[in-house]
Design a protein around this motif. Structure first.
Motif, mmCIF file in Angstrom:
data_model
loop_
_atom_site.group_PDB
_atom_site.id
_atom_site.type_symbol
_atom_site.label_atom_id
_atom_site.label_comp_id
_atom_site.label_asym_id
_atom_site.label_seq_id
_atom_site.Cartn_x
_atom_site.Cartn_y
_atom_site.Cartn_z
ATOM 1 N N ASP A 157 0.864 -1.176 0.000
ATOM 2 C CA ASP A 157 0.000 0.000 0.000
ATOM 3 C C ASP A 157 0.905 1.232 0.000
ATOM 4 O O ASP A 157 1.457 1.608 1.024
ATOM 5 N N ARG A 158 1.080 1.867 -1.187
ATOM 6 C CA ARG A 158 2.044 2.974 -1.310
ATOM 7 C C ARG A 158 1.670 4.172 -0.445
ATOM 8 O O ARG A 158 2.535 4.780 0.192
ATOM 9 N N GLN A 159 0.390 4.495 -0.411
ATOM 10 C CA GLN A 159 -0.034 5.655 0.383
ATOM 11 C C GLN A 159 0.283 5.443 1.865
ATOM 12 O O GLN A 159 0.796 6.337 2.545
ATOM 13 N N ASP B 20 4.170 5.619 2.321
ATOM 14 C CA ASP B 20 4.639 7.004 2.279
ATOM 15 C C ASP B 20 4.358 7.713 3.605
ATOM 16 O O ASP B 20 5.202 8.466 4.106
ATOM 17 N N LEU C 34 12.840 5.752 1.584
ATOM 18 C CA LEU C 34 12.566 4.947 0.399
ATOM 19 C C LEU C 34 13.861 4.929 -0.409
ATOM 20 O O LEU C 34 14.229 5.914 -1.033
ATOM 21 N N ASP D 189 12.952 3.154 -5.483
ATOM 22 C CA ASP D 189 11.579 3.174 -5.979
ATOM 23 C C ASP D 189 11.608 2.451 -7.321
ATOM 24 O O ASP D 189 11.742 3.063 -8.380
ATOM 25 N N GLU E 133 5.793 0.517 -9.415
ATOM 26 C CA GLU E 133 4.578 0.716 -8.613
ATOM 27 C C GLU E 133 4.392 -0.417 -7.608
ATOM 28 O O GLU E 133 3.799 -0.236 -6.547
ATOM 29 N N GLN E 134 4.912 -1.593 -7.957
ATOM 30 C CA GLN E 134 4.683 -2.793 -7.148
ATOM 31 C C GLN E 134 5.873 -3.191 -6.280
ATOM 32 O O GLN E 134 5.758 -4.103 -5.468
ATOM 33 N N VAL F 206 9.402 -1.740 -4.009
ATOM 34 C CA VAL F 206 10.319 -0.718 -3.492
ATOM 35 C C VAL F 206 11.266 -1.373 -2.484
ATOM 36 O O VAL F 206 11.044 -2.505 -2.042
ATOM 37 N N ARG G 23 11.592 3.806 -11.074
ATOM 38 C CA ARG G 23 10.235 3.894 -11.632
ATOM 39 C C ARG G 23 10.137 5.099 -12.574
ATOM 40 O O ARG G 23 9.571 5.000 -13.669
#
Length: 299
Positions: free
Chosen positions: A138-140, A143, A154, A157, A160-161, A163, A251
Motif C-alpha cells: 500500500d504505497r499511500q 509514504d 525509500l 523506488d 509501482e509494485q 520498493v 520507476r
C-alpha cells in the motif's frame, strides 16, 4: 543487427543483487575481456574471475560484488560496440550507473573501476543498517509511515509494485510490521544504502569523485537521483555525488523511456531484474538481455 533510424535503443545496467556465480567466465575468451580482466586485477589486487567462480557468499560481499559487476558489464558493453551496436540512451541501477557512465564514455574503464573500488570499500565498511524489499504494498500507507520516521527512507523506488526501504534495523522492522504488503524480503547488505546513514561514506567518496575529470557523455544518461536526460560531464558528476545517499528513482527512469521514444531496451549484465521491471511498466518496448558472449553474438 545494427541500429536503424526507426529503432531507438537504451542500454540499462543492473546493480548489486544481480550477481551470479560463474558470471563473466566466458568473456575471458575474447580479446577485450582478457585485457580488461588483466587490467582490473592490477587495479584491484585480486581477480574478478576468481571471485566470480568462488563461493556465492564471498561474491555477495559489497567489496567484491560492485567491482565484479562493473568490470563484466563494461566488457559486455565494449563487445556490443565492437559489433557496431551503439545505444541512444543509457541508465544504470545504483552500481550499474557507473557502467552506464562508462558506456557513455563519461570516463575511461580504469577511472570507473578506481571509483567503484573506493565506493565498494566505503559502502562495505558502513554497517548497522538494514534494507528490505516490499512487493505489492500500500504505497499511500508506506509514504505516510516513512514521513513519520526519521530513521527510514525509500531507498529504491523500483516500480509501482516494488520498493526497497532502508534505515536502522529497529525502524525498518517497525514499518514492515505496520505496512500492508504481499511480501517483505530482507536484502543481504550490511548497511542502510541510499539513505542519510551513508552520509559519512558519501562525504569521503565525494572528495575522490571531485578529483576525477568527467567528460560530456556521447549519449544522454538518465541518473538515479535525477531521471532526466543529461550529457554534460559536470552535471552528471553532480548527480553521481548525491547517489550514495539519494533514492534510486528507477520507476521514473522507466517512465522516461517512452517519452524519449525508446522502443528497445537491452539489459547489459547478469540477470533479468531490470527487463522484468520494464516489461510491466512499458509493455510496448521490446526487451533483450546480454549477460554473456553468446547473447552478444546474436544481437
Amino acid at each position: 543487427m545494427t541500429n536503424d533510424k526507426m529503432t531507438k535503443i537504451a542500454w540499462v545496467f543492473p546493480g548489486q543483487g544481480s550477481q551470479t556465480v560463474g558470471m563473466g567466465v566466458d568473456l575471458q575468451d575474447t580479446s577485450i575481456g582478457k585485457a580488461k580482466f588483466e587490467l582490473a586485477e592490477k587495479i584491484l589486487g585480486w581477480s574478478i574471475l576468481d571471485k566470480s567462480q568462488g563461493a556465492e557468499e564471498e561474491l555477495s560481499l559489497t567489496l567484491y560484488t560492485q567491482p565484479c559487476l562493473y568490470v563484466i558489464e563494461a566488457i559486455l558493453a565494449d563487445l556490443l560496440v565492437e559489433k557496431g551496436q551503439l545505444p541512444d540512451l543509457v541508465s544504470g541501477h545504483s552500481l550499474g550507473e557507473y557502467s552506464a557512465f562508462y558506456a557513455a564514455r563519461v570516463f575511461d574503464f580504469e577511472t570507473g573501476l578506481t571509483l567503484v573500488k573506493r565506493r565498494a570499500e566505503l559502502m562495505n565498511s558502513a554497517s548497522g543498517g538494514k534494507m528490505v524489499a516490499l512487493m505489492k504494498f500500500d504505497r499511500q500507507q508506506l509514504d505516510q509511515l516513512i514521513s513519520n520516521s526519521s530513521d527510514v527512507v525509500l531507498a529504491n523506488d523500483n516500480s509501482e509494485q516494488q520498493v526497497v526501504i532502508s534505515g536502522t534495523p529497529e525502524a525498518v522492522d517497525q514499518i514492515c510490521s505496520q505496512v500492508k504488503a504481499k511480501r517483505a524480503v530482507p536484502l543481504k547488505v550490511g548497511g542502510a544504502f541510499h539513505s542519510h546513514f551513508m552520509s559519512s561514506a558519501s562525504e569521503q567518496f565525494q572528495t575522490v569523485l571531485e578529483s576525477v575529470n568527467f567528460t560530456d557523455a556521447k549519449v544522454p544518461v538518465l541518473s538515479n537521483i535525477d531521471p532526466t536526460p543529461a550529457t554534460q560531464g559536470e552535471v552528471l558528476k553532480g548527480r553521481l555525488i548525491g547517489q550514495m545517499t539519494g533514492s534510486v528513482r528507477w520507476r521514473e527512469i522507466m517512465e522516461q523511456l517512452p517519452l524519449q521514444a525508446i522502443n528497445q531496451v537491452i539489459e547489459v549484465g547478469p540477470g533479468k531484474v531490470l527487463t522484468g521491471l520494464i516489461k510491466r511498466e512499458c509493455p510496448d518496448i521490446s526487451l533483450r538481455n546480454v549477460s554473456n558472449f553468446e547473447e552478444v553474438k546474436v544481437i
